[in-house]
Design an enzyme around this catalytic site. Structure first.
Site, PDB file in Angstrom:
ATOM      1  N   TYR A 101       0.824  -1.222   0.000  1.00  0.00           N
ATOM      2  CA  TYR A 101       0.000   0.000   0.000  1.00  0.00           C
ATOM      3  C   TYR A 101       0.858   1.273   0.000  1.00  0.00           C
ATOM      4  CZ  TYR A 101      -3.214   3.464   2.104  1.00  0.00           C
ATOM      5  OH  TYR A 101      -3.941   4.586   2.402  1.00  0.00           O
TER       6      TYR A 101
ATOM      7  N   ASN B 126       1.535 -10.331   0.477  1.00  0.00           N
ATOM      8  CA  ASN B 126       0.384  -9.526   0.899  1.00  0.00           C
ATOM      9  C   ASN B 126       0.118  -8.429  -0.135  1.00  0.00           C
ATOM     10  OD1 ASN B 126      -1.714  -8.806   2.622  1.00  0.00           O
ATOM     11  ND2 ASN B 126      -0.438  -7.410   3.820  1.00  0.00           N
TER      12      ASN B 126
ATOM     13  N   LEU C  45      12.920 -11.558   1.070  1.00  0.00           N
ATOM     14  CA  LEU C  45      14.125 -10.851   1.530  1.00  0.00           C
ATOM     15  C   LEU C  45      14.682 -11.406   2.840  1.00  0.00           C
ATOM     16  CD1 LEU C  45      12.979  -7.245   0.585  1.00  0.00           C
ATOM     17  CD2 LEU C  45      14.779  -8.542  -0.554  1.00  0.00           C
TER      18      LEU C  45
ATOM     19  N   SER D  83       6.967   3.246  12.716  1.00  0.00           N
ATOM     20  CA  SER D  83       5.570   3.476  13.073  1.00  0.00           C
ATOM     21  C   SER D  83       5.479   4.266  14.360  1.00  0.00           C
ATOM     22  CB  SER D  83       4.890   2.119  13.277  1.00  0.00           C
ATOM     23  OG  SER D  83       3.639   2.288  13.906  1.00  0.00           O
TER      24      SER D  83
ATOM     25  N   TYR E 193       4.563  -6.931  16.749  1.00  0.00           N
ATOM     26  CA  TYR E 193       4.749  -6.061  15.576  1.00  0.00           C
ATOM     27  C   TYR E 193       5.470  -4.781  15.990  1.00  0.00           C
ATOM     28  CZ  TYR E 193       3.528  -2.185  12.532  1.00  0.00           C
ATOM     29  OH  TYR E 193       3.595  -1.057  11.777  1.00  0.00           O
TER      30      TYR E 193
ATOM     31  N   LYS F 169       9.520  -3.044  15.208  1.00  0.00           N
ATOM     32  CA  LYS F 169       9.879  -1.677  14.784  1.00  0.00           C
ATOM     33  C   LYS F 169      10.873  -1.068  15.775  1.00  0.00           C
ATOM     34  CE  LYS F 169       7.182  -1.557  11.141  1.00  0.00           C
ATOM     35  NZ  LYS F 169       7.754  -1.597   9.788  1.00  0.00           N
TER      36      LYS F 169
ATOM     37  N   PHE G 156       2.054   7.851  11.264  1.00  0.00           N
ATOM     38  CA  PHE G 156       0.840   7.822  12.069  1.00  0.00           C
ATOM     39  C   PHE G 156      -0.182   6.940  11.328  1.00  0.00           C
ATOM     40  CE2 PHE G 156       1.902   9.972  15.904  1.00  0.00           C
ATOM     41  CZ  PHE G 156       3.214  10.267  15.616  1.00  0.00           C
TER      42      PHE G 156
ATOM     43  N   ASP H 277      -5.620  -1.019  22.311  1.00  0.00           N
ATOM     44  CA  ASP H 277      -5.813   0.315  21.714  1.00  0.00           C
ATOM     45  C   ASP H 277      -5.553   1.420  22.732  1.00  0.00           C
ATOM     46  OD1 ASP H 277      -6.430  -0.404  19.147  1.00  0.00           O
ATOM     47  OD2 ASP H 277      -8.587  -0.003  19.297  1.00  0.00           O
TER      48      ASP H 277
HETATM   49  N1  UFG Z   1     -11.409   1.171  14.988  1.00  0.00           N
HETATM   50  C1  UFG Z   1     -12.753   0.889  15.125  1.00  0.00           C
HETATM   51  N2  UFG Z   1     -13.289  -0.119  14.375  1.00  0.00           N
HETATM   52  C2  UFG Z   1     -12.547  -0.859  13.490  1.00  0.00           C
HETATM   53  C3  UFG Z   1     -11.162  -0.560  13.352  1.00  0.00           C
HETATM   54  C4  UFG Z   1     -10.619   0.451  14.118  1.00  0.00           C
HETATM   55  O1  UFG Z   1     -13.455   1.525  15.914  1.00  0.00           O
HETATM   56  O2  UFG Z   1     -13.092  -1.762  12.836  1.00  0.00           O
HETATM   57  C5  UFG Z   1     -10.820   2.285  15.761  1.00  0.00           C
HETATM   58  C6  UFG Z   1      -9.694   1.866  16.689  1.00  0.00           C
HETATM   59  O3  UFG Z   1     -10.205   1.454  17.934  1.00  0.00           O
HETATM   60  C7  UFG Z   1      -8.882   3.160  16.764  1.00  0.00           C
HETATM   61  C8  UFG Z   1      -9.080   3.790  15.377  1.00  0.00           C
HETATM   62  O4  UFG Z   1     -10.243   3.188  14.845  1.00  0.00           O
HETATM   63  O5  UFG Z   1      -9.438   4.040  17.711  1.00  0.00           O
HETATM   64  C9  UFG Z   1      -7.920   3.512  14.425  1.00  0.00           C
HETATM   65  O6  UFG Z   1      -7.657   2.122  14.379  1.00  0.00           O
HETATM   66  P1  UFG Z   1      -6.769   1.457  13.233  1.00  0.00           P
HETATM   67  O7  UFG Z   1      -6.803  -0.023  13.436  1.00  0.00           O
HETATM   68  O8  UFG Z   1      -7.155   1.987  11.913  1.00  0.00           O
HETATM   69  O9  UFG Z   1      -5.317   2.030  13.533  1.00  0.00           O
HETATM   70  P2  UFG Z   1      -4.426   1.933  14.854  1.00  0.00           P
HETATM   71  O10 UFG Z   1      -4.261   3.322  15.338  1.00  0.00           O
HETATM   72  O11 UFG Z   1      -4.928   0.940  15.810  1.00  0.00           O
HETATM   73  O12 UFG Z   1      -3.097   1.310  14.270  1.00  0.00           O
HETATM   74  C10 UFG Z   1      -2.330   1.971  13.302  1.00  0.00           C
HETATM   75  C11 UFG Z   1      -1.641   0.971  12.383  1.00  0.00           C
HETATM   76  C12 UFG Z   1      -0.662   0.131  13.133  1.00  0.00           C
HETATM   77  C13 UFG Z   1       0.263   0.969  13.879  1.00  0.00           C
HETATM   78  C14 UFG Z   1      -0.470   1.951  14.733  1.00  0.00           C
HETATM   79  C15 UFG Z   1       0.515   2.851  15.383  1.00  0.00           C
HETATM   80  O13 UFG Z   1      -2.589   0.128  11.792  1.00  0.00           O
HETATM   81  O14 UFG Z   1       0.084  -0.642  12.216  1.00  0.00           O
HETATM   82  O15 UFG Z   1      -1.376   2.720  13.936  1.00  0.00           O
HETATM   83  O16 UFG Z   1       0.377   4.152  15.189  1.00  0.00           O
HETATM   84  F1  UFG Z   1       1.050   0.227  14.678  1.00  0.00           F
END
Ligand code: UFG
Length: 339
Positions: A11, A35, A59, A124, A148, A152, A177, A295
């Site tokens: 992506y 992926n 790799l 990250s 994960y 990092k 972010f 989270d």
């Molecule tokens: N969320 C929902 N429903 C969903 C998915 C996410 O409510 O189906 C919420 C999560 O609780 C969070 C927000 O949406 O509050 C963002 O969640 P994401 O899963 O989109 O992203 P994250 O912040 O959890 O994680 C991202 C990347 C990770 C990285 C992390 C660190 O996906 O790889 O940011 O900044 F490690």
């Protein structure tokens, strides 16, 4: 420069490939396509009207990695290749440590052997762990809450040690972010395998009718509307940050630099849903569900160091991110085709 982009079919990698080509660089992609779909390459060639050399390679295999460097005159590496699903990393820690760390090792070892010294690492914001200060700055201590994230943190440490041992390295650690959005053409975008883990691709799949409804993970956080708050950054702004970082490490006398790539803006889950409804003209049904384990309530970037030192800033709004995601998702409801 001739830039090796590991994970260049993924992506963020694919969007960065296009911007590198537009900036006049040559690109070599190395990807194992574990992926990513091979059909993305044709789209990249069409969008750029340029040649892209592609190696289908694992790799973690040092000999195969060495072969890429022996075959190509590489000047710099942008290293995206790695596993990235937080939940999966908790279930399969050995696989995450082995893949992410071995991949970095083989690439760095081959770079060392071939005198290639410019390395941009896809890190990250997860490396900031649970710091109570929600606005993250690069000087904060690092830690992680899942395998994960630890990969990092560990690779960042390896890079610091490398830069300490040999100051001819020019290393950029880029802490992303929450990357969302898609290329303005709608021809490339995020195409997760299986059920999306992340908010934006899930919302997009609900809007296009692939999923019934979104689960909002918690509405009782200490945030303005109770839902989780993040710093969403358009993948095109993020890609531009890589090109800027590559330019910068070509001229700096610092062996290692760390930059946050974020917008500095904070949006809640409910704000993202509302923006996506505006962008798509469709309702996004959702239900509030329990908090997702691991989270954090809220964090966002202080991007001022990157703004100042890279001459770069994220310019696209949350509405731009949703409009572009929707264009990609509605034009490609099932993602990239199988070849
Ligand atoms: N969320 C929902 N429903 C969903 C998915 C996410 O409510 O189906 C919420 C999560 O609780 C969070 C927000 O949406 O509050 C963002 O969640 P994401 O899963 O989109 O992203 P994250 O912040 O959890 O994680 C991202 C990347 C990770 C990285 C992390 C660190 O996906 O790889 O940011 O900044 F490690």
């Amino acid at each position: 420069m001739r830039v090796l982009v590991t994970g260049g079919a993924g992506y963020i990698g694919s969007h960065t490939v296009l911007q590198l080509l537009a900036a006049g660089h040559d690109v070599v992609v190395a990807d194992d396509f574990s992926n990513a779909k091979a059909s993305i390459i044709g789209r990249l060639v069409n969008l750029s009207s340029k040649q892209i050399t592609v190696y289908t390679v694992d790799l973690t295999d040092e000999i195969a990695t060495e072969h890429v460097f022996a075959s190509e005159e590489i000047d710099a590496v942008i290293h995206f290749a790695g596993f990235k699903a937080v939940g999966e990393s908790v279930a399969k820690p050995l696989s995450y440590y082995r893949n992410n760390i071995d991949t970095a090792f083989s690439v760095l070892k081959a770079m060392d052997a071939h005198g290639v010294r410019q390395f941009v690492f896809s890190s990250s914001a997860t490396v900031y762990g649970e710091n109570p200060v929600r606005e993250r700055t690069e000087d904060m201590p690092t830690s992680a809450t899942n395998p994960y994230g630890w990969t990092k943190v560990m690779i960042e440490q390896i890079l610091r040690d490398l830069a300490e041992a040999d100051e001819s390295w020019r290393i950029a650690i880029l802490r992303y972010f929450n990357p969302v959005g898609a290329h303005v053409s709608g021809d490339i975008g995020e195409d997760p395998t299986g059920i999306p883990n992340n908010l934006m691709p899930f919302v997009a799949q609900v809007a296009v009718g692939r999923r019934d409804k979104l689960q909002v993970f918690g509405d009782d956080y200490d945030t303005p509307d109770g839902t989780g708050v993040r710093d969403y950054i358009h993948v095109e702004d993020l890609a531009a940050g890589h090109v800027a970082a590559l330019d910068r490490i070509g001229t700096t006398d610092q062996p290692l630099s760390v930059w946050n790539l974020g917008s500095g803006q904070a949006n809640s889950v409910l704000e993202v849903i509302a923006a996506f409804e505006r962008a798509s003209g469709r309702d996004i049904p959702y239900a509030v569900a329990p908090r997702r384990s691991g989270d954090l309530p809220a964090y966002w970037a202080d991007p001022s160091k990157a703004n100042r030192e890279l001459g770069w800033e994220a310019t696209r709004t949350i509405d731009d991110m949703c409009v572009d995601t929707w264009r990609w998702q509605s034009q490609n409801p099932d993602g990239f085709p199988d070849l």
